[in-house]
Scaffold this active site. Structure first.
Site, PDB file in Angstrom:
ATOM      1  N   GLU A 123      27.991  35.886  30.479  1.00 21.55           N
ATOM      2  CA  GLU A 123      27.427  37.227  30.698  1.00 21.55           C
ATOM      3  C   GLU A 123      27.401  37.899  29.338  1.00 21.55           C
ATOM      4  O   GLU A 123      28.459  38.175  28.775  1.00 21.55           O
ATOM      5  CB  GLU A 123      28.335  38.041  31.635  1.00 21.55           C
ATOM      6  CG  GLU A 123      28.580  37.435  32.995  1.00 21.55           C
ATOM      7  CD  GLU A 123      27.382  37.544  33.902  1.00 21.55           C
ATOM      8  OE1 GLU A 123      26.461  38.306  33.594  1.00 21.55           O
ATOM      9  OE2 GLU A 123      27.362  36.838  34.918  1.00 21.55           O
ATOM     10  N   CYS A 150      27.648  46.999  29.838  1.00 20.52           N
ATOM     11  CA  CYS A 150      26.642  45.947  29.653  1.00 20.52           C
ATOM     12  C   CYS A 150      25.378  46.252  30.441  1.00 20.52           C
ATOM     13  O   CYS A 150      24.299  45.774  30.121  1.00 20.52           O
ATOM     14  CB  CYS A 150      27.212  44.607  30.084  1.00 20.52           C
ATOM     15  SG  CYS A 150      27.913  44.658  31.741  1.00 20.52           S
TER      16      CYS A 150
HETATM   17  P1  NAP Z   1      32.866  39.624  21.787  1.00 23.81           P
HETATM   18  O1  NAP Z   1      33.236  40.062  20.442  1.00 23.81           O
HETATM   19  O2  NAP Z   1      31.866  38.549  21.947  1.00 23.81           O
HETATM   20  O3  NAP Z   1      34.241  39.205  22.489  1.00 23.81           O
HETATM   21  C1  NAP Z   1      34.284  38.851  23.836  1.00 23.81           C
HETATM   22  C2  NAP Z   1      35.528  38.054  24.116  1.00 23.81           C
HETATM   23  O4  NAP Z   1      35.443  36.807  23.447  1.00 23.81           O
HETATM   24  C3  NAP Z   1      36.819  38.710  23.651  1.00 23.81           C
HETATM   25  O5  NAP Z   1      37.828  38.470  24.605  1.00 23.81           O
HETATM   26  C4  NAP Z   1      37.125  37.943  22.368  1.00 23.81           C
HETATM   27  O6  NAP Z   1      38.496  37.919  22.063  1.00 23.81           O
HETATM   28  C5  NAP Z   1      36.656  36.572  22.761  1.00 23.81           C
HETATM   29  N1  NAP Z   1      36.421  35.665  21.651  1.00 23.81           N
HETATM   30  C6  NAP Z   1      35.829  35.920  20.481  1.00 23.81           C
HETATM   31  N2  NAP Z   1      35.786  34.797  19.730  1.00 23.81           N
HETATM   32  C7  NAP Z   1      36.371  33.827  20.465  1.00 23.81           C
HETATM   33  C8  NAP Z   1      36.657  32.444  20.235  1.00 23.81           C
HETATM   34  N3  NAP Z   1      36.309  31.839  19.113  1.00 23.81           N
HETATM   35  N4  NAP Z   1      37.284  31.746  21.204  1.00 23.81           N
HETATM   36  C9  NAP Z   1      37.644  32.326  22.365  1.00 23.81           C
HETATM   37  N5  NAP Z   1      37.408  33.634  22.630  1.00 23.81           N
HETATM   38  C10 NAP Z   1      36.778  34.372  21.697  1.00 23.81           C
HETATM   39  O7  NAP Z   1      32.328  40.833  22.677  1.00 23.81           O
HETATM   40  P2  NAP Z   1      32.963  42.280  22.838  1.00 23.81           P
HETATM   41  O8  NAP Z   1      32.753  43.016  21.571  1.00 23.81           O
HETATM   42  O9  NAP Z   1      34.335  42.221  23.416  1.00 23.81           O
HETATM   43  O10 NAP Z   1      32.040  42.881  23.980  1.00 23.81           O
HETATM   44  C11 NAP Z   1      30.804  43.504  23.714  1.00 23.81           C
HETATM   45  C12 NAP Z   1      29.680  42.658  24.196  1.00 23.81           C
HETATM   46  O11 NAP Z   1      29.926  42.210  25.518  1.00 23.81           O
HETATM   47  C13 NAP Z   1      28.392  43.424  24.288  1.00 23.81           C
HETATM   48  O12 NAP Z   1      27.385  42.666  23.667  1.00 23.81           O
HETATM   49  C14 NAP Z   1      28.116  43.543  25.777  1.00 23.81           C
HETATM   50  O13 NAP Z   1      26.756  43.567  26.117  1.00 23.81           O
HETATM   51  C15 NAP Z   1      28.761  42.349  26.308  1.00 23.81           C
HETATM   52  N6  NAP Z   1      29.135  42.549  27.701  1.00 23.81           N
HETATM   53  C16 NAP Z   1      28.441  41.902  28.647  1.00 23.81           C
HETATM   54  C17 NAP Z   1      28.776  42.072  29.984  1.00 23.81           C
HETATM   55  C18 NAP Z   1      28.029  41.352  31.052  1.00 23.81           C
HETATM   56  O14 NAP Z   1      28.498  41.342  32.181  1.00 23.81           O
HETATM   57  N7  NAP Z   1      26.906  40.757  30.756  1.00 23.81           N
HETATM   58  C19 NAP Z   1      29.831  42.916  30.337  1.00 23.81           C
HETATM   59  C20 NAP Z   1      30.528  43.557  29.327  1.00 23.81           C
HETATM   60  C21 NAP Z   1      30.169  43.369  28.002  1.00 23.81           C
HETATM   61  P3  NAP Z   1      39.145  38.859  20.902  1.00 23.81           P
HETATM   62  O15 NAP Z   1      38.979  40.249  21.369  1.00 23.81           O
HETATM   63  O16 NAP Z   1      40.560  38.420  20.876  1.00 23.81           O
HETATM   64  O17 NAP Z   1      38.386  38.566  19.659  1.00 23.81           O
END
Ligand code: NAP
Length: 519
Positions: free
Chosen positions: A259, A298
């Protein structure tokens, strides 16, 4: 300072070193720290897989009772959880409720689905897909599709914006399917998730090993996943794409759902009366999406398509509606919008506003720094509610995860609307405001392939329609293309990600007995 421990192989473990610091985004005051260094991820996986048998052995009714008791535990501690969400997420109280009550509501909804499944399936722990299919001239030889629970684990990785709802909408579905969970919240806002898991473990209701929590990095966990395991990821498209490429995922056939980013849209049909009920609902929904959770949803509307006289009138009405927004520390009386959640979100939101605004007109807000009401000067991650008018192409390509919306021209036709939706290359949801049935029919046919969910809001439902930003457990959540191509929730549909569909051919009498169905 609070130390967020991981709950793994039946005990709490504080990471050995190099913790990340969690702060209050309203003030930048440190709140907690987290590290998963020293966690043995092979043991985490083994523990989850072994424990899976206990969860799988529960019938749907027992799993429903488990979800109900989890909802009850969180509800009993709701006030504390709301406070934590305000401190660590920059949430207003309303935003905090949206997250925490969303978690409780989704657990409760899946408890009801479980009760219903139990009534329909009795002792059976698998699902039937369709009816017997006659496969030979003789009706004795038939086929039946069934879904059984996959005996692996589910790793859930969540985004920072919904530490409660995001975590428990996934857990509710996984548990009802009978699959144990290893959940990892985004580190920056993990305080709420950590406390929820702590409360649930203390409640004693969870089968041993059914829920493990990683606070910090997942280390080498993903590379250890096998053919019966699952990764359900929510976050940015960039991270999701990178994780899909984890060594071993393709060869082991690890099931992955993503997602991700979404350039959701609202489209004003040409028949909408300016100032009428449908118009007012659209205005309310767009204004709410821009300010709720400081635009960090999102599902929030990022693009508004307007034609003819609607363009000027909507800009005026929206900027007017947003002029009363008070940005500041969300624990302060009168503040209606908090900060974005992290320093990097602030940086990205400001840069994103500049990119969207290049060559366009900023009707409200902008990227200039501001101090939040009742926040220390120069501290906190505050962004102004921002409305940008004009189309330089960026609105279809860049998700600015903050209180920002672009007002874009279109020609008023259904084909024009569908083409505009498609320029986002796949979104979670879009809303269409109109009564003209021909226009609606054409827009559904043209835009649906680019969308996970559509709201069609006309005058007969304008006063009752749930806003497009609200994800309901009964409706699928996910979207094609840039949105990750995943699908979650949707009532019982959500369970299928955690189950294997098998086509079974055989003797009608034997299969009837085996599956407990009438011949
Ligand atoms: P993100 O930076 O991609 O991080 C998401 C998750 O991935 C966090 O728990 C992060 O952990 C983890 N992560 C990052 N690198 C990783 C790796 N190498 N291995 C395992 N896990 C890893 O996104 P965000 O900034 O938290 O969220 C914002 C984005 O989420 C926006 O683009 C939004 O559109 C999207 N979003 C989508 C939905 C949906 O349902 N489609 C819902 C909510 C948000 P750490 O925090 O520990 O780095």
């Amino acid at each position: 300072m609070i130390r967020l421990e991981s709950y793994v192989y039946g005990r709490w473990i504080a990471g050995a070193a190099r913790p990340s610091t969690l702060v209050n985004p309203a003030t930048e005051a440190p709140l907690a720290e987290a590290s998963s260094e020293g966690v043995d991820f092979a043991e985490v996986l083994a523990h989850g897989r072994n424990a899976g048998a206990a969860l799988r052995s529960l019938g749907f009714g027992e799993r429903a009772a488990l979800l109900k008791s989890m909802a009850k535990t969180l509800h009993a501690n709701r006030e504390e959880l709301l406070d934590l969400a305000q401190q660590n997420g920059g949430n207003t109280r309303g935003d905090a409720k949206f997250d925490v009550d969303g978690a409780i509501g989704t657990l409760s909804a899946y408890a009801v689905y479980g009760e219903d499944l139990a009534k329909r399936t009795g002792d059976r722990r698998f699902l039937l897909d369709g009816d017997f299919i006659q496969l030979a001239r003789n009706p004795r030889f038939v086929g039946q599709h069934i879904y059984t629970t996959r005996p692996g684990v589910a790793v859930h990785i969540n985004a920072f914006n919904f530490p409660a709802w995001g975590t428990f909408e996934k857990i509710a579905v996984s548990f009802l399917a009978g699959v144990p969970v290893i959940t990892k919240p985004a580190t920056a806002t993990a305080l709420v998730t950590w406390r929820c898991v702590q409360l649930l473990i203390e409640s004693g209701a969870l089968p041993a090993g059914s829920l493990q929590l990683i606070c910090g990095s997942t280390g080498n966990l993903l590379s250890l996943l096998g053919p019966q395991d699952h990764l359900a990821f929510t976050g940015s498209n960039a991270t999701g794409s990178m994780l899909r490429g984890t060594p071993g995922f393709a060869t082991n056939g690890v099931r992955v759902t993503v997602e991700a980013d979404s350039l959701n849209a609202a489209v004003c049909g040409p028949d909408v009366e300016i100032g009428g009920e449908v118009w007012s609902t659209m205005l309310r929904n767009v204004a709410q999406d821009l300010t709720q959770k400081t635009g960090q949803k999102c599902t929030a509307v990022r693009r508004v398509f307007l034609s003819g006289d609607h363009a000027e009138a909507f800009e005026e009405a929206l900027t007017d509606a947003l002029s009363g927004v008070v940005v500041g520390d969300p624990t302060t009386d009168g503040v209606t919008m908090g900060p974005v959640s992290t320093a990097s979100q602030l940086r990205d939101a400001r840069a994103g506003i500049d990119a969207l605004a290049a060559g366009n007109r900023v009707a409200l807000g902008g990227s200039a720094p501001i101090d939040g009401k009742n926040a220390p000067a120069g501290k906190g991650y505050y962004v102004r509610p921002t409305v940008i008018v004009g189309d330089n192409g960026k609105a279809h390509d860049l998700e600015v995860f903050g209180p920002v919306v672009s007002l874009l021209p279109y020609d008023g036709t259904a084909a024009g609307a569908a083409a505009g939706i498609g320029r986002g290359l796949g979104s979670l949801v879009s809303s269409f405001y109109a009564d003209d049935r021909v226009w609606i029919g054409d827009v559904v046919a043209g835009a649906a392939p680019w969308l996970g969910r559509m709201l069609i809001c006309g005058s007969k439902v304008a006063d009752m329609a749930t806003p497009p930003g609200l994800v309901l457990p009964s409706m699928v959540h996910g979207g094609p293309g840039r949105a990750g191509g995943g699908e979650e929730l949707g009532g019982e549909r959500g369970l299928l990600f955690y189950m294997q569909r098998t086509a079974v051919a055989g003797d009608r009498v034997v299969l009837s007995k085996t599956f407990g169905i009438g011949e």
